[in-house]
Design an enzyme around this catalytic site. Structure first.
Site, PDB file in Angstrom:
ATOM      1  N   GLU A  95       0.908  -1.186  -0.465  1.00  0.00           N
ATOM      2  CA  GLU A  95       0.110   0.026  -0.044  1.00  0.00           C
ATOM      3  C   GLU A  95       0.975   1.384   0.044  1.00  0.00           C
ATOM      4  O   GLU A  95      -0.133   2.287   0.890  1.00  0.00           O
ATOM      5  CB  GLU A  95      -1.247   0.087   1.114  1.00  0.00           C
ATOM      6  CG  GLU A  95      -1.396  -1.204   1.271  1.00  0.00           C
ATOM      7  CD  GLU A  95      -2.857  -1.101   2.656  1.00  0.00           C
ATOM      8  OE1 GLU A  95      -3.833  -0.256   2.374  1.00  0.00           O
ATOM      9  OE2 GLU A  95      -3.029  -2.016   3.777  1.00  0.00           O
TER      10      GLU A  95
ATOM     11  N   SER B   2      -5.896  -3.033   2.333  1.00  0.00           N
ATOM     12  CA  SER B   2      -6.626  -2.967   1.093  1.00  0.00           C
ATOM     13  C   SER B   2      -7.320  -3.713   0.214  1.00  0.00           C
ATOM     14  O   SER B   2      -6.648  -3.541  -0.846  1.00  0.00           O
ATOM     15  CB  SER B   2      -5.788  -1.551   0.381  1.00  0.00           C
ATOM     16  OG  SER B   2      -6.176  -0.953   1.349  1.00  0.00           O
TER      17      SER B   2
ATOM     18  N   GLU C   9     -17.147 -16.458   4.749  1.00  0.00           N
ATOM     19  CA  GLU C   9     -18.146 -16.790   4.202  1.00  0.00           C
ATOM     20  C   GLU C   9     -18.836 -15.593   3.488  1.00  0.00           C
ATOM     21  O   GLU C   9     -18.157 -14.480   3.774  1.00  0.00           O
ATOM     22  CB  GLU C   9     -19.010 -17.645   5.101  1.00  0.00           C
ATOM     23  CG  GLU C   9     -20.303 -16.046   6.234  1.00  0.00           C
ATOM     24  CD  GLU C   9     -21.488 -16.872   6.800  1.00  0.00           C
ATOM     25  OE1 GLU C   9     -22.014 -17.639   6.314  1.00  0.00           O
ATOM     26  OE2 GLU C   9     -21.149 -16.350   7.635  1.00  0.00           O
ATOM     27  N   MET C  10     -19.333 -16.132   2.366  1.00  0.00           N
ATOM     28  CA  MET C  10     -20.261 -15.026   1.687  1.00  0.00           C
ATOM     29  C   MET C  10     -21.322 -14.462   2.287  1.00  0.00           C
ATOM     30  O   MET C  10     -22.360 -15.074   2.622  1.00  0.00           O
ATOM     31  CB  MET C  10     -20.246 -15.620  -0.217  1.00  0.00           C
ATOM     32  CG  MET C  10     -21.458 -14.671  -0.825  1.00  0.00           C
ATOM     33  SD  MET C  10     -19.999 -13.200  -0.798  1.00  0.00           S
ATOM     34  CE  MET C  10     -21.632 -12.223  -2.395  1.00  0.00           C
ATOM     35  N   ILE C  11     -20.828 -12.327   2.106  1.00  0.00           N
ATOM     36  CA  ILE C  11     -22.212 -12.159   3.089  1.00  0.00           C
ATOM     37  C   ILE C  11     -23.178 -11.065   1.891  1.00  0.00           C
ATOM     38  O   ILE C  11     -22.497 -11.251   1.521  1.00  0.00           O
ATOM     39  CB  ILE C  11     -21.652 -11.251   4.272  1.00  0.00           C
ATOM     40  CG1 ILE C  11     -20.940 -12.124   5.147  1.00  0.00           C
ATOM     41  CG2 ILE C  11     -22.091 -10.803   5.053  1.00  0.00           C
ATOM     42  CD1 ILE C  11     -21.867 -12.826   5.790  1.00  0.00           C
TER      43      ILE C  11
ATOM     44  N   ASP D 150     -15.715  -1.718   9.412  1.00  0.00           N
ATOM     45  CA  ASP D 150     -16.850  -1.547   8.783  1.00  0.00           C
ATOM     46  C   ASP D 150     -17.579  -3.004   8.786  1.00  0.00           C
ATOM     47  O   ASP D 150     -17.176  -4.132   9.209  1.00  0.00           O
ATOM     48  CB  ASP D 150     -15.151  -2.472   7.088  1.00  0.00           C
ATOM     49  CG  ASP D 150     -14.091  -1.575   6.597  1.00  0.00           C
ATOM     50  OD1 ASP D 150     -14.200  -0.030   7.407  1.00  0.00           O
ATOM     51  OD2 ASP D 150     -13.168  -1.427   6.014  1.00  0.00           O
TER      52      ASP D 150
ATOM     53  N   ASN E  38     -16.640  -6.670  10.148  1.00  0.00           N
ATOM     54  CA  ASN E  38     -15.747  -6.932   8.585  1.00  0.00           C
ATOM     55  C   ASN E  38     -14.631  -7.035   8.854  1.00  0.00           C
ATOM     56  O   ASN E  38     -13.403  -7.701   9.391  1.00  0.00           O
ATOM     57  CB  ASN E  38     -16.261  -6.499   7.365  1.00  0.00           C
ATOM     58  CG  ASN E  38     -15.178  -7.242   6.142  1.00  0.00           C
ATOM     59  OD1 ASN E  38     -15.002  -8.050   6.919  1.00  0.00           O
ATOM     60  ND2 ASN E  38     -14.840  -6.421   5.412  1.00  0.00           N
ATOM     61  N   GLU E  39     -13.680  -5.880   9.346  1.00  0.00           N
ATOM     62  CA  GLU E  39     -12.441  -5.845  10.338  1.00  0.00           C
ATOM     63  C   GLU E  39     -12.327  -4.446  10.322  1.00  0.00           C
ATOM     64  O   GLU E  39     -13.083  -3.299  10.244  1.00  0.00           O
ATOM     65  CB  GLU E  39     -11.272  -5.975   8.615  1.00  0.00           C
ATOM     66  CG  GLU E  39     -11.684  -4.763   7.466  1.00  0.00           C
ATOM     67  CD  GLU E  39     -10.877  -5.215   6.180  1.00  0.00           C
ATOM     68  OE1 GLU E  39     -10.086  -6.200   6.463  1.00  0.00           O
ATOM     69  OE2 GLU E  39     -10.469  -3.972   5.625  1.00  0.00           O
TER      70      GLU E  39
ATOM     71  N   ASN F 290      -9.695  -1.043  10.526  1.00  0.00           N
ATOM     72  CA  ASN F 290      -9.150  -0.526   9.974  1.00  0.00           C
ATOM     73  C   ASN F 290      -7.367   0.325  10.494  1.00  0.00           C
ATOM     74  O   ASN F 290      -8.555   1.725  11.498  1.00  0.00           O
ATOM     75  CB  ASN F 290      -8.550  -0.240   9.371  1.00  0.00           C
ATOM     76  CG  ASN F 290      -9.377  -1.025   7.869  1.00  0.00           C
ATOM     77  OD1 ASN F 290      -8.041  -1.536   6.774  1.00  0.00           O
ATOM     78  ND2 ASN F 290     -10.276  -1.870   7.370  1.00  0.00           N
TER      79      ASN F 290
ATOM     80  N   SER G 237     -11.029  10.221   0.927  1.00  0.00           N
ATOM     81  CA  SER G 237     -11.250   8.560   1.715  1.00  0.00           C
ATOM     82  C   SER G 237     -11.972   8.574   2.413  1.00  0.00           C
ATOM     83  O   SER G 237     -12.414   9.952   2.768  1.00  0.00           O
ATOM     84  CB  SER G 237      -9.475   8.951   2.458  1.00  0.00           C
ATOM     85  OG  SER G 237      -8.736   8.088   1.737  1.00  0.00           O
TER      86      SER G 237
END
Length: 351
Positions: A17, A191, A222-224, A301, A313-314, A316, A325
């Site tokens: 990044e 990223s 898994e797919m969300i 996120d 989700n995560e 940062n 941004s």
């Protein structure tokens, strides 16, 4: 006249990044109040070489900063220096009151430079060593938040050694527990670098190879199905959460290209969701921030599912800080201008 604070801005980095960092620090340089800060720019190349940079700010974003105006330097771990050693002729010390590591990804957001600054005794913007490392490692983040009851996607993880010993066993477990499609990610990368959406066994196998080329540990989720929403958090012991932003990615998922290169992803600030959902996301964001031991700032996120379920989700710990941004934009919408946001972050560092 009030004495200016000696502030080190660290940019670049031995990270995938690197280019994003150049854009972020350029935005900080454009917005920071020069009457308050005596700014010292410290650039790190992709190879990890460190330089004291005295050239034009505009050359940073263009990645033309290396060369003229660069003198080798090191961030000294010696607390009597409390700053950098500029290695030109007889080494000289530049004392720093505070450092803002405007770095993203590995070797910047993962606790490494935070540990060095802690050894040096220099206050710095953002999370400390432990929180930075824990949030960078997606497996550690999931483990800690699962234990605290914060909902996220179902997941499985494996190390490179374990996968090499019996890859079929892990692939079978993923298929049974998560199904297709699923997302394969390096445990430590930012990223969306090295991430693949796998639809079958062949794609899953290739995705594992790619992810393991970026890190020695992989997580599969898994797919969300749901809206991708984000919340900016600011502060130390009593963090505040911004309004919620929404992302409509240009690609199949919000990967590196969608975030930074093609310019086609659409963001909505505030998000197109109800007040009840917004308040709950803000509450969970601040709660997760506290659980992980974050300080200064982070972007959290989420997925907002069709059934109303909110899945984290995560986190940062040094989110993108470019002019477009999400992190600064969310606080601008929440009533804190960019330059004031910088002042607050430095203030939290000095606490």
């Amino acid at each position: 006249m009030t004495k200016k604070m000696s502030l080190g801005l660290v940019f670049g980095g031995a990270s995938s990044e690197y280019e994003v960092s150049l854009l972020s620090v350029t935005s900080v340089l454009n917005q920071i109040d020069r009457e308050k800060y005596d700014i010292h720019r410290i650039g790190i190349t992709k190879d990890g070489a460190m330089f004291y940079y005295t050239g034009e700010d505009s050359r940073i974003a263009e990645n033309k900063w290396q060369g003229e105006g660069c003198v080798p330097c090191v961030l000294s771990p010696d607390r009597t220096h409390h700053g950098i050693l500029v290695l030109e002729g007889t080494p000289r010390v530049i004392r720093l009151d505070c450092v803002f590591p405007v770095l993203h990804g590995k070797n910047g957001e993962d606790g490494t430079i935070q540990g060095l600054l802690t050894m040096a005794g220099i206050p710095f913007v953002g999370c400390g060593t432990l929180a930075s490392a824990a949030c960078m490692d997606k497996v550690t983040t999931h483990t800690m938040l699962d234990k605290a009851g914060v909902l996220g996607a179902k997941w499985r993880s494996v190390t490179q050694h374990e996968y090499a010993r019996d890859n079929d066993a892990f692939l079978n477990e993923v298929e049974h527990a998560l199904g297709y499609p699923c997302f394969v990610k390096p445990a430590n990368a930012g990223s969306s670098v090295g991430i693949t959406k796998a639809h079958d066994r062949a794609e899953l196998t290739d995705a594992m190879t790619l992810a393991l080329s970026h890190d020695s540990k992989v997580i599969v989720e898994e797919m969300i199905t749901g809206l991708e929403v984000e919340c900016a958090v600011l502060g130390n012991e009593e963090p505040i959460a911004s309004c919620i932003g929404e992302i409509a990615p240009s690609n199949e998922f919000y990967d590196y290209n969608a975030k930074y290169l093609d310019g086609k992803s659409v963001t909505y600030i505030p998000a197109r969701i109800g007040e009840k959902e917004s308040e709950e996301i803000r509450r969970i964001a601040a709660h997760a921030y506290t659980i992980m031991g974050c300080r200064g700032f982070s972007r959290v996120d989420f997925f907002l599912c069709e059934n109303g379920e909110i899945l984290l989700n995560e986190i940062n710990t040094i989110p993108g800080f470019t002019s477009i941004s999400m992190y600064p934009q969310l606080f601008i919408e929440s009533g804190i201008p960019y330059s004031e946001l910088i002042d607050r972050l430095i203030g939290y560092a000095m606490e």
